[in-house]
Design an enzyme around this catalytic site. Structure first.
Site, PDB file in Angstrom:
ATOM      1  N   SER A 165      49.853  -3.915   6.308  1.00  0.00           N
ATOM      2  CA  SER A 165      50.916  -2.955   5.924  1.00  0.00           C
ATOM      3  C   SER A 165      52.065  -3.601   6.660  1.00  0.00           C
ATOM      4  CB  SER A 165      50.680  -1.609   6.414  1.00  0.00           C
ATOM      5  OG  SER A 165      51.865  -0.929   6.406  1.00  0.00           O
ATOM      6  N   HIS A 213      46.164   2.967   1.194  1.00  0.00           N
ATOM      7  CA  HIS A 213      46.574   2.197   1.956  1.00  0.00           C
ATOM      8  C   HIS A 213      45.854   2.258   3.438  1.00  0.00           C
ATOM      9  CE1 HIS A 213      50.242   0.214   3.839  1.00  0.00           C
ATOM     10  NE2 HIS A 213      49.900   0.925   4.856  1.00  0.00           N
TER      11      HIS A 213
END
Length: 181
Positions: free
Chosen positions: A60, A147
């Site tokens: 990320s 995610h």
């Protein structure tokens, strides 16, 4: 046998701001964070690690920091893996900062199709930018992955890193599993 070092960066507040408001990608903030990663890499090399044995991985925000760090580092590194990341800068103005050495560092970019925080298009755009620079960049998409960092992503990354290590070190290679865990 030389030991491979993995430098894992997990993020900074400047990247969160970039995720929330895409138009705010202050390159100077990015470059300040990159300097910290460069210092870590420099210390490993000063301690005797071959630069081509240094891999920079990040998830990320850390993926964004990792790719920015590799793209501006003044030496070829072993590789960079970006998990569910993005380019933390305006690629049109940043391209001039990318070193020729970075262009020879292999990149693995992994992204989940169901990522609701960093849309998969961010990963596709990043890979397109890297390939446009002439870089070797493998893009791996996973169905139904959000995610997150899943074990199968790490397994794939381990194989990818091992292949890069073997291409540099021959049959004796290095055991990446011991370095990741």
């Amino acid at each position: 046998m030389q030991m491979t070092r993995l430098i894992v960066s997990f993020g900074c507040s400047w990247v969160y701001r970039a995720c929330v408001q895409k138009s705010v990608r202050d390159e100077e903030d990015v470059l300040r964070a990159v300097q910290i990663v460069h210092t870590m890499i420099d210390r490993e090399i000063a301690a005797g690690t071959n630069p081509e044995d240094v891999f920079v991985f990040g998830l990320s925000q850390g993926g964004a920091l990792s790719i920015a760090s590799v793209l501006t580092y003044p030496r070829t590194l072993g590789g960079c893996a970006v998990f569910s990341g993005f380019l933390p800068f305006d690629s049109s103005s940043f391209a001039a900062r990318v070193t020729d050495y970075a262009k020879t560092t292999p990149v693995l970019w992994i992204h989940g199709e169901d990522d609701s925080l960093i849309p998969i298009q961010e990963g596709r755009d990043g890979v397109k930018f890297l390939r446009g620079l002439g870089m070797a960049c493998e893009f791996k998409e996973y169905d139904r992955l959000g995610h997150t960092l899943a074990p199968h992503e790490l397994d794939y990354c381990e194989r990818w890193a091992s292949e890069n290590i073997l291409s540099e070190h021959g049959e004796e290679g290095l055991n990446v599993r011991n370095q990741i865990s």
